[in-house]
Motif scaffolding. Structure first.
Motif, short mmCIF file in Angstrom:
data_model
loop_
_atom_site.label_atom_id
_atom_site.label_comp_id
_atom_site.label_asym_id
_atom_site.label_seq_id
_atom_site.Cartn_x
_atom_site.Cartn_y
_atom_site.Cartn_z
N HIS A 121 0.50 4.96 3.56
CA HIS A 121 0.85 3.59 3.22
C HIS A 121 0.75 3.32 1.73
N GLN A 122 -0.12 4.06 1.05
CA GLN A 122 -0.24 3.84 -0.39
C GLN A 122 1.06 4.22 -1.10
N SER A 125 3.62 1.60 -0.20
CA SER A 125 3.40 0.36 -0.91
C SER A 125 3.91 0.47 -2.34
N ALA A 128 7.66 0.44 -2.18
CA ALA A 128 8.18 -0.90 -1.88
C ALA A 128 8.18 -1.79 -3.13
N LEU A 129 7.28 -1.48 -4.08
CA LEU A 129 7.26 -2.25 -5.32
C LEU A 129 8.42 -1.88 -6.23
N VAL A 140 -0.39 5.46 -8.94
CA VAL A 140 -1.02 5.08 -7.67
C VAL A 140 -1.72 6.26 -7.00
N GLN A 144 -6.08 8.13 -7.54
CA GLN A 144 -6.91 8.15 -6.33
C GLN A 144 -7.29 9.57 -5.93
N MET B 85 8.18 -6.61 -0.31
CA MET B 85 7.66 -6.35 1.04
C MET B 85 6.15 -6.50 1.04
N PHE B 87 2.78 -5.89 3.58
CA PHE B 87 2.44 -5.12 4.78
C PHE B 87 1.27 -5.75 5.53
N TYR B 90 -2.18 -5.07 3.79
CA TYR B 90 -2.19 -5.44 2.36
C TYR B 90 -1.70 -4.32 1.46
N GLU B 91 -2.32 -3.12 1.60
CA GLU B 91 -1.93 -1.98 0.76
C GLU B 91 -1.99 -2.30 -0.72
N LEU B 92 -3.04 -3.00 -1.13
CA LEU B 92 -3.32 -3.09 -2.56
C LEU B 92 -3.77 -1.71 -3.00
N PHE B 93 -3.70 -1.44 -4.30
CA PHE B 93 -4.13 -0.14 -4.79
C PHE B 93 -5.63 -0.22 -5.09
N PRO B 94 -6.46 0.54 -4.35
CA PRO B 94 -7.91 0.30 -4.37
C PRO B 94 -8.59 0.65 -5.69
N ARG B 153 1.76 -10.20 -5.55
CA ARG B 153 2.20 -8.94 -6.17
C ARG B 153 3.70 -8.73 -5.90
#
Lengths: 224, 251
Positions: A121-122, A125, A128-129, A140, A144, B85, B87, B90-94, B153
């Motif tokens: 999903h990362q 995500s 999707a941006l 991203v 990580q 989009m 989700f 959330y799928e924020l970048f941790p 975002r």
């Protein structure tokens, strides 16, 4: 002061020789660790491929190095190659080969773990941006992956530093071997030197490995 | 008549030979809020994922302002920059604080100047009540706060259409409201949206048009007032009834 074995350390060039031995230990470790990290990235990437063949080969490789004691690998590489193919390599060379062979496999498994620990999903995500794949990786995924990987890679490095003590058994004069030589040389006039010299060797390993270990723990906690 | 922002034509999607989306077609007009409802597994989420190219199509086509966006791979990121989009999780970048999460897309994907985006981001943070969280890490936020951050975002990319995929499904009930209020605000401002949700009261409040899906197809489509009060099909009626409870008299 006659009973204090530690005085042996300050006889002649003993202290300098011991530090020289530590230099050999560190040199072997650093070269092996650097090569392991580079090759481990490739091994780790290969382990995540979809095709079963590279995955199988990596699995076989990893199991081999996990099952084989490092000492057996060292003997195999140093004595075995010489006997079988007349291939004479130096003890240092054999050490770097074996530790890189071992380290690249272990590092590969850590890289694989870090790569697969990032949820799909990362990347979705990030996609999707509207980021490109390269941007998604750079901003991203890679940060990580590195956060996951770095503490474990440091722990592997400390394990490799410690394990290099085995190379004295194929004739490499590293810190432990120098310690032994010093003890042997003063065996008759200073038999109690052993505990002191080995104590100093212990201390030398400690000041290398302990900060690394603490660093790994701090990074792990900060990035958890 | 308002322009079609999004047009989906005969969309087909299969997973391992199993048909998930069975040739469905619909449009979303400028400023319109389309709500897609239906039982779990009916293909709602897959539909949204197809629209922004997270899933490849097995048939049909998708148009964004009349321009075909499906079936191309090279410029996919340019298409996604125009489609926001959000989700379920959330799928924020941790590894980034909230502000860094907000800035990443506009500065890196769109190349907008950072200072300008920060000003806009601060305005949006204030609007959703997160001004004091700009430098918090995602893990320090509640689910509702994370989802509000994820919504802005997406907004900061100035999308032509916003896709919301069950954005409250992972939230505790008391946080659902704060997130849905943000979406209602966007609807009032005329944001074009396609929303997949299980919150029927919210769907009724926010929708300009409702699509009811089952087994990968559209069963019923209409204005929310009519759909929720008098569903035309038996299946839609049965689905809506599953959200109500009646207490039978004790015997």
């Amino acid at each position: 002061m006659q009973d204090w074995g530690i005085t042996v350390l300050f006889r002649g060039r003993n202290l300098l020789r011991l530090l020289g031995g530590l230099g050999v230990t560190l040199e072997l470790s650093l070269i092996s660790i650097a090569l392991s990290i580079l090759l481990g990235m490739l091994v780790g990437a290969a382990m995540t491929l979809r095709h079963p063949l590279p995955r199988f080969l990596c699995r076989l490789y990893l199991e081999t190095i996990r099952i084989m004691p490092q000492l057996v690998l060292l003997f195999l590489c140093y004595f075995g190659l010489a006997k079988a193919f007349g291939l004479q390599i130096s003890g240092e060379m054999a050490s770097v080969i074996v530790f890189t062979f071992w380290g690249a496999g272990e590092m590969g498994d850590l890289v694989r773990g870090a790569l697969t620990s990032i949820p799909v999903h990362q990347s979705e995500s990030a996609a999707a941006l509207g980021l490109t794949r390269a941007q998604a990786f750079r901003y991203v995924l890679a940060p990580q992956i590195l956060r996951r990987l770095t503490p474990q890679a440091i722990n592997l490095a400390t394990r490799m530093v410690k394990t290099t003590s085995l190379v004295m058994l194929i004739g490499v004069i590293e810190v432990l071997k120098v310690g032994q030589q010093i003890i042997d040389a003063s065996r008759y006039d200073m038999p109690q030197a052993a505990i002191w010299i080995y104590g100093v060797v212990f201390f030398l390993y400690f000041i290398i490995c302990w900060p690394l270990s603490m660093l790994a723990r701090r990074l792990e906690r900060r990035w958890a | 008549m308002a322009e079609n922002v999004l047009e989906v034509r005969n969309l087909v999607k299969r997973f391992d030979g199993h048909t998930v989306l069975n040739g469905l077609s619909f449009q979303v007009k400028e400023g319109e809020v389309l709500v897609i409802i239906g039982p779990s597994g009916c293909g709602k989420s897959t539909l949204l994922r197809c629209i922004n190219g997270l899933e490849a199509l097995d048939g049909g086509e998708i148009l964004l302002r009349g321009e075909r966006i499906s079936g191309q791979k090279k410029k996919l990121h340019l298409v996604r920059q125009r489609i926001g989009m959000v989700f379920q999780n959330y799928e924020l970048f941790p590894h980034m604080d909230v502000m860094a999460n907000l800035l990443l897309g506009p500065t890196k994907a769109l190349g907008r100047p950072k200072e300008e985006v920060i000003v806009e981001a601060e305005r949006l943070l204030a609007r959703v009540g997160l001004s004091d969280k700009a430098h918090a890490l995602p893990r320090q936020l509640s689910g509702g706060q994370k989802q509000r951050a994820a919504i802005i975002r997406a907004l900061l990319m100035h999308p032509e259409i916003l896709l919301l995929d069950e954005i409250t499904a992972a939230l505790d009930p008391e946080m659902v409201h704060e997130v849905l209020n943000v979406v209602l605000g966007l609807a009032r401002d005329g944001m074009t949206m396609a929303i997949v949700t299980h919150e029927m009261r919210f769907a009724e409040a926010v929708a300009d048009r409702v699509i009811f899906m089952e087994h990968g197809g559209i069963v019923e489509e209409g204005a929310p007032e009519a759909f929720f009060a008098h569903p035309r099909t038996e299946r839609a009626r049965a689905f809506l009834t599953s959200f109500t409870f009646t207490r039978e008299a004790k015997t």
